[in-house]
Design an enzyme around this catalytic site. Sequence first.
Site, PDB file in Angstrom:
ATOM      1  N   TYR A   1      -4.720 -12.656   6.248  1.00 62.86           N
ATOM      2  CA  TYR A   1      -6.701 -11.830   6.619  1.00 62.86           C
ATOM      3  C   TYR A   1      -7.184 -11.908   5.575  1.00 62.86           C
ATOM      4  O   TYR A   1      -8.330 -12.248   5.942  1.00 62.86           O
ATOM      5  CB  TYR A   1      -6.540  -9.993   7.414  1.00 62.86           C
ATOM      6  CG  TYR A   1      -6.322  -8.859   6.055  1.00 62.86           C
ATOM      7  CD1 TYR A   1      -6.760  -8.810   5.010  1.00 62.86           C
ATOM      8  CD2 TYR A   1      -5.152  -9.025   6.027  1.00 62.86           C
ATOM      9  CE1 TYR A   1      -6.219  -7.902   4.048  1.00 62.86           C
ATOM     10  CE2 TYR A   1      -4.430  -7.385   5.818  1.00 62.86           C
ATOM     11  CZ  TYR A   1      -5.472  -7.032   4.792  1.00 62.86           C
ATOM     12  OH  TYR A   1      -5.524  -6.239   3.577  1.00 62.86           O
ATOM     13  N   GLU A   2      -7.095 -12.286   4.633  1.00 62.75           N
ATOM     14  CA  GLU A   2      -7.861 -12.528   3.549  1.00 62.75           C
ATOM     15  C   GLU A   2      -8.373 -13.854   3.004  1.00 62.75           C
ATOM     16  O   GLU A   2      -9.037 -13.808   1.825  1.00 62.75           O
ATOM     17  CB  GLU A   2      -7.411 -11.809   1.287  1.00 62.75           C
ATOM     18  CG  GLU A   2      -7.032 -10.457   1.563  1.00 62.75           C
ATOM     19  CD  GLU A   2      -6.102 -10.458   0.483  1.00 62.75           C
ATOM     20  OE1 GLU A   2      -7.136 -10.519  -0.798  1.00 62.75           O
ATOM     21  OE2 GLU A   2      -4.693  -9.911   0.389  1.00 62.75           O
TER      22      GLU A   2
ATOM     23  N   HIS B   1      -9.080   1.789   6.421  1.00 61.11           N
ATOM     24  CA  HIS B   1      -8.237   2.448   5.240  1.00 61.11           C
ATOM     25  C   HIS B   1      -8.233   2.962   4.363  1.00 61.11           C
ATOM     26  O   HIS B   1      -7.219   3.796   3.473  1.00 61.11           O
ATOM     27  CB  HIS B   1      -8.975   0.940   4.237  1.00 61.11           C
ATOM     28  CG  HIS B   1      -7.968  -0.034   3.781  1.00 61.11           C
ATOM     29  ND1 HIS B   1      -6.696  -0.034   3.759  1.00 61.11           N
ATOM     30  CD2 HIS B   1      -8.793  -0.217   2.137  1.00 61.11           C
ATOM     31  CE1 HIS B   1      -6.311  -0.964   2.620  1.00 61.11           C
ATOM     32  NE2 HIS B   1      -7.217  -0.622   2.163  1.00 61.11           N
TER      33      HIS B   1
ATOM     34  N   ASN C   1      -0.902   5.660   9.035  1.00 60.58           N
ATOM     35  CA  ASN C   1      -1.160   6.601  10.098  1.00 60.58           C
ATOM     36  C   ASN C   1      -0.577   6.620  11.951  1.00 60.58           C
ATOM     37  O   ASN C   1       0.002   5.591  12.064  1.00 60.58           O
ATOM     38  CB  ASN C   1      -2.559   6.016  10.501  1.00 60.58           C
ATOM     39  CG  ASN C   1      -2.618   4.480  11.355  1.00 60.58           C
ATOM     40  OD1 ASN C   1      -2.197   3.456   9.764  1.00 60.58           O
ATOM     41  ND2 ASN C   1      -3.075   3.530  11.712  1.00 60.58           N
TER      42      ASN C   1
ATOM     43  N   ALA D   1       2.646  -0.263   4.026  1.00 56.49           N
ATOM     44  CA  ALA D   1       1.905   0.249   5.284  1.00 56.49           C
ATOM     45  C   ALA D   1       2.468  -0.127   6.795  1.00 56.49           C
ATOM     46  O   ALA D   1       2.186  -1.111   6.935  1.00 56.49           O
ATOM     47  CB  ALA D   1       0.464   0.669   4.649  1.00 56.49           C
TER      48      ALA D   1
ATOM     49  N   HIS E   1      -2.785 -10.785   1.168  1.00 59.60           N
ATOM     50  CA  HIS E   1      -2.188 -11.358   3.490  1.00 59.60           C
ATOM     51  C   HIS E   1      -3.195 -12.411   3.794  1.00 59.60           C
ATOM     52  O   HIS E   1      -4.208 -13.151   3.405  1.00 59.60           O
ATOM     53  CB  HIS E   1      -3.564  -9.920   3.452  1.00 59.60           C
ATOM     54  CG  HIS E   1      -2.222  -8.114   2.687  1.00 59.60           C
ATOM     55  ND1 HIS E   1      -3.587  -7.768   1.671  1.00 59.60           N
ATOM     56  CD2 HIS E   1      -1.673  -7.589   3.290  1.00 59.60           C
ATOM     57  CE1 HIS E   1      -2.473  -6.983   1.069  1.00 59.60           C
ATOM     58  NE2 HIS E   1      -1.762  -6.483   2.432  1.00 59.60           N
TER      59      HIS E   1
ATOM     60  N   SER F   1       0.885  -1.064   0.002  1.00 57.92           N
ATOM     61  CA  SER F   1       0.356   0.077   0.238  1.00 57.92           C
ATOM     62  C   SER F   1       0.876   1.389   0.134  1.00 57.92           C
ATOM     63  O   SER F   1       1.920   1.889   0.821  1.00 57.92           O
ATOM     64  CB  SER F   1      -0.728  -0.142   1.439  1.00 57.92           C
ATOM     65  OG  SER F   1      -1.686  -0.698   1.181  1.00 57.92           O
TER      66      SER F   1
ATOM     67  N   MET G   1       0.139  -5.263   9.019  1.00 59.49           N
ATOM     68  CA  MET G   1      -0.821  -7.209   8.646  1.00 59.49           C
ATOM     69  C   MET G   1      -0.187  -7.977   7.338  1.00 59.49           C
ATOM     70  O   MET G   1      -0.434  -8.264   6.761  1.00 59.49           O
ATOM     71  CB  MET G   1      -2.749  -7.161   8.426  1.00 59.49           C
ATOM     72  CG  MET G   1      -3.204  -5.781   9.217  1.00 59.49           C
ATOM     73  SD  MET G   1      -4.367  -5.338   8.888  1.00 59.49           S
ATOM     74  CE  MET G   1      -5.080  -4.019   9.524  1.00 59.49           C
ATOM     75  N   SER G   2       0.878  -7.536   7.373  1.00 58.47           N
ATOM     76  CA  SER G   2       1.991  -7.563   6.695  1.00 58.47           C
ATOM     77  C   SER G   2       3.460  -7.890   6.601  1.00 58.47           C
ATOM     78  O   SER G   2       4.265  -7.973   7.344  1.00 58.47           O
ATOM     79  CB  SER G   2       1.933  -7.052   4.936  1.00 58.47           C
ATOM     80  OG  SER G   2       2.620  -6.421   4.851  1.00 58.47           O
TER      81      SER G   2
ATOM     82  N   HIS H   1      -4.047  -2.518  -4.093  1.00 55.36           N
ATOM     83  CA  HIS H   1      -3.065  -3.902  -4.264  1.00 55.36           C
ATOM     84  C   HIS H   1      -3.611  -4.637  -5.774  1.00 55.36           C
ATOM     85  O   HIS H   1      -4.569  -5.668  -6.064  1.00 55.36           O
ATOM     86  CB  HIS H   1      -2.565  -4.970  -3.120  1.00 55.36           C
ATOM     87  CG  HIS H   1      -3.349  -4.531  -2.493  1.00 55.36           C
ATOM     88  ND1 HIS H   1      -1.688  -4.698  -1.222  1.00 55.36           N
ATOM     89  CD2 HIS H   1      -4.252  -3.916  -1.223  1.00 55.36           C
ATOM     90  CE1 HIS H   1      -1.324  -3.929  -0.446  1.00 55.36           C
ATOM     91  NE2 HIS H   1      -3.088  -3.619  -0.387  1.00 55.36           N
TER      92      HIS H   1
HETATM   93  N1  HPA Z   1      -2.811  -1.683  12.296  1.00 58.57           N
HETATM   94  C1  HPA Z   1      -2.063  -2.368  11.158  1.00 58.57           C
HETATM   95  N2  HPA Z   1      -2.031  -2.780   9.840  1.00 58.57           N
HETATM   96  C2  HPA Z   1      -1.839  -1.275   9.547  1.00 58.57           C
HETATM   97  C3  HPA Z   1      -1.870  -0.392  10.525  1.00 58.57           C
HETATM   98  C4  HPA Z   1      -2.268  -0.317  11.197  1.00 58.57           C
HETATM   99  O1  HPA Z   1      -2.823   0.845  12.425  1.00 58.57           O
HETATM  100  N3  HPA Z   1      -1.811   1.346   9.332  1.00 58.57           N
HETATM  101  C5  HPA Z   1      -1.634   0.422   7.798  1.00 58.57           C
HETATM  102  N4  HPA Z   1      -1.864  -0.833   7.699  1.00 58.57           N
END
Ligand code: HPA
Length: 285
Positions: free
Chosen positions: A96-97, A257, A245, A124, A94, A41, A221-222, A72
């Site tokens: 989580y997918e 997101h 963030n 990200a 990912h 991302s 998450m990756s 993606h």
């Molecule tokens: N948490 C988990 N995964 C992320 C975040 C987050 O705050 N920001 C971007 N990917």
Amino acid sequence: MSNQVDVREREAQGRPSPARVAESLLRRSTLRPTLGLVLGSGFDKVMAACTEVMCTPFTSLPGFPRPGVAGHAGKLVLGYMARVPVVILSGRGHYYEGHSMESVAFPVRVLAHLGVKALLLTCAAGGISGRFKPGDYMRFSDHINFMGVNPLRGWVSPEWPRFVDMTTTYDPDLNKLLEKAAKRAKARLHSGVYLAVCGPAYETPAEIRAFDRLGADAVGMSTVPEAVAARQAGLRVAALACITNFAAGRNKKAISHAEVLSTGAAGAATASRFIEEFVRLYAAG
Ligand code: HPA
């Protein structure tokens, strides 16, 4: 040789072999990449700096996960960046997918069979450290795998070790190149520990406080599954997160997101320059 054992074993199990997928790609192009890039991302615009020689969607590559997340694209590109032969994975699957860990790690194993010696992973992440603000970058000094699963579980190619040393996951020399590239691209770069969670829910403020105490500077998450698989295959690895963030509870704002994507998009030009400079330095080194 052992590759053949791998291919036969995998086919006997009715599963795709990363060696076989790499072979078929090498038959279709004369380009021989030395460096691999995984664009997460906020890093997809880096593609503009690449002169494409061959582009293949993940959907036409056996064993590759089909990415389902907005932002993606999911394609494998062979091409040149700063005149360096590279292979780029634009987008990733990912956990989580719903993809298995094996499938999340599969593309990196293909890259290893393509002959790549070094790999830069990008993603990200939410900033946990008080030093970080959105738009900053963090190179991984180390990671904490909080996903509860390991990509090396299960099948292992006979040429790769079963037990993998993770003492120095992120290559010190590649890290130096990231430092230099950040200066050239005028990117604010920190060094820190990335903690990987399964997601897809963002964390609670209590979890972030706990991760802080565990020594994490950023959360995402990756990336960790790919880094682990790459180390098993003997690749030199570096990883770079765009802090999109503040992690949960680090400010009053809810996390979305959309925010992750918009911070990534706002930094797209810097990210492109950063990666291009890294590739240039890699070629010079
Ligand atoms: N948490 C988990 N995964 C992320 C975040 C987050 O705050 N920001 C971007 N990917």
